[in-house]
Design a protein around this motif. Sequence first.
Motif, PDB file in Angstrom:
ATOM      1  N   GLY A 100      -8.314  10.213   1.189  1.00 60.71           N
ATOM      2  CA  GLY A 100      -9.195  10.191   2.346  1.00 60.71           C
ATOM      3  C   GLY A 100      -9.493   8.793   2.862  1.00 60.71           C
ATOM      4  N   LEU A 101      -9.540   7.824   1.973  1.00 58.82           N
ATOM      5  CA  LEU A 101      -9.920   6.467   2.360  1.00 58.82           C
ATOM      6  C   LEU A 101      -8.742   5.596   2.780  1.00 58.82           C
ATOM      7  CD1 LEU A 101     -12.559   5.692  -0.439  1.00 58.82           C
ATOM      8  CD2 LEU A 101     -13.025   6.135   1.988  1.00 58.82           C
ATOM      9  N   PHE A 102      -7.550   5.827   2.217  1.00 58.67           N
ATOM     10  CA  PHE A 102      -6.480   4.839   2.386  1.00 58.67           C
ATOM     11  C   PHE A 102      -5.168   5.368   2.986  1.00 58.67           C
ATOM     12  CE2 PHE A 102      -9.078   3.205  -1.166  1.00 58.67           C
ATOM     13  CZ  PHE A 102      -9.454   1.993  -0.615  1.00 58.67           C
ATOM     14  N   LEU A 141     -10.426  11.223  -3.057  1.00 57.35           N
ATOM     15  CA  LEU A 141     -11.137  10.103  -2.423  1.00 57.35           C
ATOM     16  C   LEU A 141     -10.158   9.029  -1.964  1.00 57.35           C
ATOM     17  CD1 LEU A 141     -14.222   9.725  -4.808  1.00 57.35           C
ATOM     18  CD2 LEU A 141     -14.242  10.529  -2.427  1.00 57.35           C
ATOM     19  N   TYR A 142      -9.162   8.741  -2.788  1.00 50.61           N
ATOM     20  CA  TYR A 142      -8.168   7.723  -2.404  1.00 50.61           C
ATOM     21  C   TYR A 142      -7.419   8.142  -1.144  1.00 50.61           C
ATOM     22  CZ  TYR A 142      -4.039   4.827  -2.285  1.00 50.61           C
ATOM     23  OH  TYR A 142      -3.061   3.978  -1.853  1.00 50.61           O
ATOM     24  N   TRP A 171       0.816  -1.210   0.000  1.00 52.03           N
ATOM     25  CA  TRP A 171       0.000   0.000   0.000  1.00 52.03           C
ATOM     26  C   TRP A 171       0.851   1.261   0.000  1.00 52.03           C
ATOM     27  CZ3 TRP A 171      -4.866   0.742  -1.304  1.00 52.03           C
ATOM     28  CH2 TRP A 171      -5.713  -0.361  -1.349  1.00 52.03           C
ATOM     29  N   THR A 198       0.313   3.918  -2.941  1.00 54.72           N
ATOM     30  CA  THR A 198       0.084   5.317  -2.571  1.00 54.72           C
ATOM     31  C   THR A 198       0.993   6.264  -3.334  1.00 54.72           C
ATOM     32  OG1 THR A 198      -0.693   4.733  -0.353  1.00 54.72           O
ATOM     33  CG2 THR A 198       0.144   6.975  -0.663  1.00 54.72           C
ATOM     34  N   ARG A 252      -2.432  14.268   5.134  1.00 63.24           N
ATOM     35  CA  ARG A 252      -3.709  13.881   4.516  1.00 63.24           C
ATOM     36  C   ARG A 252      -4.537  15.124   4.204  1.00 63.24           C
ATOM     37  NH1 ARG A 252      -7.235  11.406   7.318  1.00 63.24           N
ATOM     38  NH2 ARG A 252      -8.126  10.002   5.769  1.00 63.24           N
ATOM     39  N   MET A 297      -5.554  15.973   0.397  1.00 62.53           N
ATOM     40  CA  MET A 297      -6.988  16.030   0.081  1.00 62.53           C
ATOM     41  C   MET A 297      -7.406  17.442  -0.294  1.00 62.53           C
ATOM     42  SD  MET A 297      -8.958  13.552   2.788  1.00 62.53           S
ATOM     43  CE  MET A 297     -10.530  14.024   2.056  1.00 62.53           C
TER      44      MET A 297
END
Length: 479
Positions: free
Chosen positions: A436-438, A433-434, A274, A278, A335, A339
């Motif tokens: 924020g989620l991961f 979105l990525y 991951w 990322t 983050r 974002m």
Amino acid sequence: HLHLQGSSLMLVLMVASAAIGGTLQYGYNLAIMNAPTTFIQTFINETFLERWDIQLEDYQVTLVWTIIVSIFSLGGLAGALIAGPMTIRFGRKKCLLLSNIFLMSGALLAVTSRAAKSFEMIIISRILVGINAVCFAGISMNVQPMYFGESAPKHLRGAISLSSAVFAAFGVVLGQVVGLREILGSEPYWQYLLASNAIPGFIQLLTLPWFPESPRYLLIDRGDKEACINALRRLRGCEVQSSELDEILQEQADTKGMRASRPWELFTDRSVRWQLITVMIISSAMQLCGNDSIYFYASYVFKEAGIADDKIQYVSIGTGTCEFTNLLIERKGRRFMLMGGFILMTIWAVVFTIALSFEVLIPLRMNYMLTGVTGVLPTEIFNQTARPAAYMIAGSMMWLNLFITGMIFPFLVSELSEYCFVPFGAVCLLSALYVGLFLPETKGKSLSVITSEFHKLNFKGHDTDDCWLCNNAKTTLLM
């Protein structure tokens, strides 16, 4: 904005020296190609006519011009691929200094291209400059963030990384100003404009040798504890704190006996799955958002907006200065900044589409804060053995995607007209979105804490204790 209380002047000056020859070059070389567009296109046409008695069609001239502009990205890709091995062999600082060989060679080709009546020399020049300019270009863009991330104290890593963004934005504005018709952006002087990037390179060559090498590189890669302590003492302006030295020693112990990872090995290592996803997504999104391509082709965009030709150069400077308003302070976290950057670019893609539809002039605001955060991210989420390979992969994705967007952007503007920003807006939204989620927050955290948070993603659905032990054993044996 840098919060540097408690840090020495040496650290500030080191950052300035490295960035002047690094990310400033990236922004500068994006911007200087816009002003001489018409002159170089005329030069291309005249060259074909004189050599082969061929009068090029407009689309053919545009294609050759697009290659000249976008080939910079392929140079950056080459720089990203050689940056990893160079940082291991020569160190972070020497790598930055050696990259200026490519820059000076490219500047020499650019300044003599007109007298030689060779547009091919401009193409080769752009490749060489691209290899150098990766301090957010080719070698520099990969090595500068690594150098900063390994030299700054933990609580200032994000703030120092934003200096890359500040200098990239400054490079854009400086390139736009130098490219004014009143300076070097006129027909007799465009070859000197293309070669003017040698000046920041000379400044770096004169100043960077006076600063220390990365402390982490000295201890972990070279095994020189005394040199590491001396470098830390100079950079901090005080005695070395035991907690900071202990953290570096712990990373040295964790990587003892390991060799530097090859890029392809990261793709098969589940423990960094991951982390790798990322940096690949974020590095790609930085270019697929269309931000930097706009500086290549500002004239095309503003002509579509109905702006008079004699006003375009001044409007372009306005877009560059807007970069500075988007830099956020370190306390917001990684983050939030990523974002926020992608969401703001989504919004501005929509606004700019509306503005083009109604031919309304508005400032084009993009977000170089992404540059700062993306640059420091591999330093924070990969250990010393995997870091050069991670930067090679991230840099390769960035430059490959910049080449793709640079090549298609003029044709995208031509085909989609006022809707040319819609695809870029979609990329920005998906990227936000990525994140924020991961993406876990990395601000102010040690590598071991960050690794444990990614471990939960990498081994989701498995027995985490068993996987953790197996992974550590596997890493020790293989790396």
